[in-house]
Enzyme design. Structure first.
Site, PDB file in Angstrom:
ATOM      1  N   GLU A 160      40.519  46.548  62.445  1.00 20.75           N
ATOM      2  CA  GLU A 160      40.926  47.828  63.038  1.00 20.75           C
ATOM      3  C   GLU A 160      42.046  47.672  64.063  1.00 20.75           C
ATOM      4  O   GLU A 160      43.160  48.167  63.879  1.00 20.75           O
ATOM      5  CB  GLU A 160      39.707  48.476  63.704  1.00 20.75           C
ATOM      6  CG  GLU A 160      40.016  49.785  64.369  1.00 20.75           C
ATOM      7  CD  GLU A 160      38.761  50.571  64.732  1.00 20.75           C
ATOM      8  OE1 GLU A 160      38.819  51.290  65.731  1.00 20.75           O
ATOM      9  OE2 GLU A 160      37.743  50.488  64.036  1.00 20.75           O
ATOM     10  N   ASP A 161      41.756  46.949  65.151  1.00 19.02           N
ATOM     11  CA  ASP A 161      42.700  46.948  66.270  1.00 19.02           C
ATOM     12  C   ASP A 161      44.018  46.252  65.915  1.00 19.02           C
ATOM     13  O   ASP A 161      45.092  46.768  66.236  1.00 19.02           O
ATOM     14  CB  ASP A 161      42.049  46.281  67.492  1.00 19.02           C
ATOM     15  CG  ASP A 161      42.868  46.479  68.742  1.00 19.02           C
ATOM     16  OD1 ASP A 161      43.223  47.638  69.047  1.00 19.02           O
ATOM     17  OD2 ASP A 161      43.197  45.477  69.411  1.00 19.02           O
TER      18      ASP A 161
ATOM     19  N   ASP B 135      34.965  44.855  67.809  1.00 16.87           N
ATOM     20  CA  ASP B 135      34.179  45.696  68.713  1.00 16.87           C
ATOM     21  C   ASP B 135      34.675  45.513  70.153  1.00 16.87           C
ATOM     22  O   ASP B 135      34.993  46.474  70.838  1.00 16.87           O
ATOM     23  CB  ASP B 135      32.690  45.326  68.647  1.00 16.87           C
ATOM     24  CG  ASP B 135      32.165  45.328  67.237  1.00 16.87           C
ATOM     25  OD1 ASP B 135      32.136  46.400  66.623  1.00 16.87           O
ATOM     26  OD2 ASP B 135      31.797  44.239  66.740  1.00 16.87           O
TER      27      ASP B 135
HETATM   28  O1  TRH Z   1      38.227  40.729  64.448  1.00 22.11           O
HETATM   29  P1  TRH Z   1      38.328  41.851  63.492  1.00 22.11           P
HETATM   30  O2  TRH Z   1      38.156  41.496  62.091  1.00 22.11           O
HETATM   31  O3  TRH Z   1      37.302  42.952  63.889  1.00 22.11           O
HETATM   32  C1  TRH Z   1      36.483  43.642  62.974  1.00 22.11           C
HETATM   33  C2  TRH Z   1      37.025  45.022  62.689  1.00 22.11           C
HETATM   34  O4  TRH Z   1      37.337  45.762  63.831  1.00 22.11           O
HETATM   35  C3  TRH Z   1      36.038  45.794  61.877  1.00 22.11           C
HETATM   36  O5  TRH Z   1      36.483  47.132  61.674  1.00 22.11           O
HETATM   37  C4  TRH Z   1      34.697  45.790  62.577  1.00 22.11           C
HETATM   38  O6  TRH Z   1      33.782  46.464  61.849  1.00 22.11           O
HETATM   39  C5  TRH Z   1      34.267  44.349  62.755  1.00 22.11           C
HETATM   40  O7  TRH Z   1      35.199  43.666  63.534  1.00 22.11           O
HETATM   41  C6  TRH Z   1      32.905  44.243  63.429  1.00 22.11           C
HETATM   42  O8  TRH Z   1      39.765  42.562  63.597  1.00 22.11           O
HETATM   43  P2  TRH Z   1      40.424  43.496  64.718  1.00 22.11           P
HETATM   44  O9  TRH Z   1      39.776  44.842  64.726  1.00 22.11           O
HETATM   45  O10 TRH Z   1      41.854  43.469  64.479  1.00 22.11           O
HETATM   46  O11 TRH Z   1      40.108  42.802  66.099  1.00 22.11           O
HETATM   47  C7  TRH Z   1      40.727  41.616  66.495  1.00 22.11           C
HETATM   48  C8  TRH Z   1      40.998  41.641  67.981  1.00 22.11           C
HETATM   49  O12 TRH Z   1      41.354  40.333  68.413  1.00 22.11           O
HETATM   50  C9  TRH Z   1      42.125  42.560  68.363  1.00 22.11           C
HETATM   51  O13 TRH Z   1      41.825  43.248  69.573  1.00 22.11           O
HETATM   52  C10 TRH Z   1      43.295  41.626  68.601  1.00 22.11           C
HETATM   53  C11 TRH Z   1      42.586  40.419  69.130  1.00 22.11           C
HETATM   54  N1  TRH Z   1      43.296  39.132  68.999  1.00 22.11           N
HETATM   55  C12 TRH Z   1      43.629  38.438  70.141  1.00 22.11           C
HETATM   56  O14 TRH Z   1      43.363  38.918  71.264  1.00 22.11           O
HETATM   57  N2  TRH Z   1      44.256  37.229  70.020  1.00 22.11           N
HETATM   58  C13 TRH Z   1      44.575  36.686  68.810  1.00 22.11           C
HETATM   59  O15 TRH Z   1      45.149  35.564  68.755  1.00 22.11           O
HETATM   60  C14 TRH Z   1      44.245  37.441  67.643  1.00 22.11           C
HETATM   61  C15 TRH Z   1      44.598  36.889  66.283  1.00 22.11           C
HETATM   62  C16 TRH Z   1      43.598  38.648  67.765  1.00 22.11           C
END
Ligand code: TRH
Length: 381
Positions: free
Chosen positions: A273-274, A17
């Site tokens: 997602e991201d 989010d």
């Molecule tokens: O953390 P997530 O599993 O988020 C999820 C999904 O978006 C899902 O669709 C939603 O419903 C749920 O949350 C509530 O995975 P996502 O979307 O990849 O988000 C991770 C974020 O963290 C992304 O912006 C990248 C960031 N990130 C960092 O900034 N540093 C890191 O070391 C890593 C591994 C990720």
């Protein structure tokens, strides 16, 4: 005068989010020069993906965005011209009343989750009148076709990625405490939810004929890694070796440094997602773990993205990609991870080439920041 924007983000769990809301806010400010306020109810979660954020500050300026703590009761502020609620988070009542009392009510947009499913195009842009107030909310869907809102990929990404690959990977690896990869070594990043398929994948990696280094940002898979390694403790900086596999735990980094990890690795396991979009834009092969949903709805999302991603691919290459993605997501009937990993390895050349072509294809789709600005500006004309 350019419109002002308020983005509201309620952090539910994980980093998706805030990850999407923050990337969108930064993009609107830097690509479109907009005045953006980002209201976040959990600044500690935000700080994990952007360490410059002060979790105790009521307001602060970060990367050209005014970051505001979303408190209850809500601050007495005039609404912006455009109001984005991320993922259906309910706006504060007092803010809604203030929106309704404007002579020209703001454009009110609910930013939805990304999906490659075909129904998304038909729902993109649909209005929903407020039951009581003279306000209309519009549903805005990111997606993989020009009929949707497009993807959160900034225009400068391909050039930054390619410049990084052509000159900055060695210092990047050294910063992480690693030498550049050996010629036959595979470097893999692993960002995942708890996953019953993980031990079988680790077994397959340990049995590889060539060295494989797996880089794991701290997070939800650490307990499973400890169990597989039979190590009582595992922290950022720790390294463990089993057969051909070397595992290294990384500290959680900021969003931009995470992009560089995706660019540097040969293969990225991503989730949600991201990170999935960023791994596609990295122009390297990926394996996606969809966010688990009730009723197994995430398997439909997985199949929808696979169908788009593998469209036009050589049959054997498409099969190798699909089998590994389905096995990783526990889809019934998928081959074992041992089998699908070895098939993936055999087809790696074709999968690499496809990852580059796919990233170039993404560049021809709409950019979420642009489509959102066009959509919102039309509503407040
Ligand atoms: O953390 P997530 O599993 O988020 C999820 C999904 O978006 C899902 O669709 C939603 O419903 C749920 O949350 C509530 O995975 P996502 O979307 O990849 O988000 C991770 C974020 O963290 C992304 O912006 C990248 C960031 N990130 C960092 O900034 N540093 C890191 O070391 C890593 C591994 C990720």
């Amino acid at each position: 005068m350019r419109a002002s924007w308020d983005i509201f983000c309620n952090v539910i769990d994980n980093y998706g989010d805030i990850g999407v809301a923050w990337r969108l806010a930064r993009g609107l400010a830097s690509e479109h020069g907009l005045a953006v306020r980002l209201w976040v109810d959990d600044l500690h979660a935000f700080q994990r993906i952007w360490p410059a954020v002060d979790p105790d500050a009521e307001t602060q300026r970060c990367a050209g965005v005014d970051v505001c703590a979303w408190r209850t009761p809500f601050a007495d502020v005039a609404p912006a011209h455009v109001v984005i609620e991320a993922f259906g988070c309910a706006l504060p009542d007092s803010y809604l009343e203030a929106m309704a009392s404007q002579s020209l009510p703001p454009a009110w947009i609910n930013l939805e989750y990304l999906s490659a499913e075909s129904w998304v195009a038909a729902h993109h842009g649909l209005p929903s009148p407020h039951p009581r107030l003279p306000l209309t909310k519009y549903f805005f869907f990111p997606g993989y076709t020009p009929e949707t809102g497009g993807l959160l990929i900034e225009p400068g990404l391909p050039a930054c990625r390619d410049a990084f690959r052509h000159g900055a990977t060695t210092p990047f690896w050294r910063q992480l405490g690693l030498e550049p990869p050996m010629p036959d070594e595979l470097r893999v990043s692993l960002f995942a939810y708890e996953n019953p398929a993980l031990p079988a994948l680790l077994d397959a990696w340990a049995a590889e004929a060539r060295p494989l280094t797996c880089l794991v940002p701290e997070g939800r898979v650490i307990p499973q890694l400890k169990a597989w390694l039979k190590e009582p403790d595992l922290q950022a900086g720790d390294v463990a070796e089993r057969g051909a596999l070397r595992l290294r735990i990384l500290p959680f980094s900021d969003q931009d440094a995470y992009d560089r990890l995706l660019w540097a690795c040969d293969l990225n396991f991503v989730r949600g997602e991201d990170s999935c979009v960023r791994a596609q834009a990295a122009a390297r092969p990926l394996v996606w773990q969809a966010y688990p949903q009730a009723g197994r709805a995430h398997w439909d999302k997985l199949d929808a993205l696979l169908a788009r991603y593998a469209d036009g691919l050589d049959r054997d290459v498409a099969q190798a990609v699909g089998d590994l993605w389905r096995g990783w997501n526990g889809v019934p009937g998928a081959p074992t991870l041992a089998h699908s990993w070895s098939a993936w390895r055999c087809r790696q050349g074709g999968i690499d080439a496809h990852a580059r072509a796919w990233a170039a294809h993404l560049g021809t789709l709409g950019r979420l920041t642009d489509t959102l600005v066009d959509f919102a500006e039309n509503k407040i004309k």
